[in-house]
Write a protein that holds these residues in place. Sequence first.
Motif: not given
Lengths: 452, 285
Positions: A112-113, A188-191, A220, A222, B1, B3-7, B9
């Motif tokens: 995730g981000t 930026t609402e990251p994971d 949500k 995170t 979300m 942007r969350s590409k589920v790859t 890292i």
Amino acid sequence: MFGIRENFVLKTTSIGTDVVLSVEGLSKRFCRALKRSMYYGLLDIVTELSGRNRQTETLRHEEFWALKDVSFQVRRGEAIGLVGPNGAGKTTLLRLISGLIRPDAGAIRVNGTLAPLLALGAGFNPALSGRENIYLNMSVLGLTRKEIDERYESVIAFADIGDAIKAPVQTYSSGMGARLGFACAIHTEPDILLIDEVLAVGDMTFRAKCYRKLAELREKGTSLVLVSHSPAAVLSICDTAVYLSKGQLILKDATERVMSRYEQDMAVGHKSSVQSAGQMLLPEREGITALQIMRLGFVDEEGESVEAIQSAKPAKLSVTCRVLESLKGVSLCVLIDELSAHRTRVLVLESARDGKSFSLSPGETVLSLKLSPCGLKPGSYTAKVYLKQGKMHIFDLVESFVFKVEPDPKMVQCGFYQPRGWEVEATPVISSVPADESAVSQPAARLEPFIK
Amino acid sequence: MSRSKVTEIVYSPESPVRYPAKLILETFNELYASRSLAWRMLVRNIQGQYRRAFLGVLWAFVPSVVMAATFTLAERANVIRVGPTDIPYPAYVVFSLILWQTFLESLNSPIRVVRAGHSLLTRVKFPSQALILSGLGEVLFNFGIKLVLLVVMFAAFRIPIPSTIVFAPLALILLVLFGTALGLWLAPFSGLYEDVARVTELAGGIWMLLTPVIYPVPAEGMFAQVVKLNPVTHLLVTTRELSTTGLVSDPLGFWIVSVATLVLLFSGCLVFRLAMPFVVERMGN
């Protein structure tokens, strides 16, 4: 006090089962000698470029393990606290997770981000306006122009710095800069959100807002990884905590347990003091001659130790001491702080002030403080316990004994437990009132037949 | 979300060089993804730079003018002797100096951005290629401003423009890319050792003397051989020839250096990406 709300909102979030961050046997070595460190850097680059594996278990000359064999997992929506003294490796761990630096052994898997709040407003250009910097900072954090456009208004609303948004950032106060930086990062609402000691910025209202936003993000899904020296912040935000010391993972457990262990280690500065099952054992210390605290903890009526006490129920804090010479006028003092987002002192108890001083003769003695009942509301607390004589002379002191007060149904929405009694006094006036009017003052009496 | 590409890292001590296809793909994906950030940084840098400078864009060509004036005066006073040039000497030296400075700027740019981006690099994980791209953008922006000066010079000396000038930007780009490629190789090491930046600075001066900047391409002798072995000679001279005489004197040399430039640039991108984490680690907080 928003401390109560934080506890409520943040901790009731459900945690998913999928792992978003996994740290597996992670090790990282550092070198404090600057020139050698640069040389090692060069060697590492060459090794990396030549395609060889850098996985290693050995240290080179003048190196030390900044992190050694650390493993833990973070699930979706979970908040995990990283605690430990300075130099424990907390920030190094965050930098490794965020991918800024590469591990020397083990692996980090990120699904995730990820947004690091390692430094607020990193990359702000002081000559540009707040608005321009929002766009810049959020693109650094990986957002496209369209995404920033969509969030711009809420960033402004969150930062709440008014017309200053049009002024160059160099004219901002440090608090305003931090607010803008936090607003950018959080939107930026990251994971996964990595937070390093940054919640200490801004005034109280803004901090409360940050906590609310974090709670909202967790709902949500995170996940949070929070580094903080404030036990209160960790206790009110995190479900689990990881205790690091000198690069080693000491303990990973529920936050309360980890924090009590950490607080004790910090307070006593000695690894051998352990708090388990609500009991704290202190090692024999040199320099404290007349009177030493050996053991400390809550006990039940039978004298058995208990892990936690309950609100509105009787409790007994027992302090076992070793007395080495005959002493008179000894007073037991217990100062209790609530561990919420703001550490607040709730009780200052001193036996001498209650007219009770102890005369002690050499040997092992147990002094105790009876709370009948415990009036504290549910939550985490830390007690500073010491024995003194007269006004000034302190024999021994325990800086922090962390304990938990468990809830009681009677305590819902109460700030403290009020011992009480209820009565109805049968006076001729009330009893003469007609039945339908008396119903208002005596609802229970009216309902009784229906319940039966 | 969104942007969350589920790859997943994975960060591990294993070298990405073992999976070259993945490494190359990732490097260039990042490069592509960093373009909007690079643009924003470029705009920020240029705005920030000129908002606080009273003379503004003048600073982009004042140094070239001063240097060109010095060399022209020196040449007029016979302090330095250069052979006949294809175009009037003042125009020749201004043009060449602008090209040389653009090359030098592109060489120093990656080194400079790594140092300037210190606080960002040590705190946020972002495609660091954005820094390189924005640095490159600044080099081109500065060249653009200098171009105005050049146009004025050419008009003043009534220098005819050949049709081959349409190919000049290509040669110029290769000149800039050659500088950037060298810079990419050097930047990580300059992050580790101060010495790299100092050596580059020092070498820049000597290198200019080995490049036909203030003198025309020498025809024979040892010196001519040295100048010919200098890769910058081919790129700089070709750019100049395409915009003035229209005759490329050494097309083979130009093509060899061009291919070498692309190889160097490609490897430079990979080296930069692989080496930066080790540099960031030692940059402190």
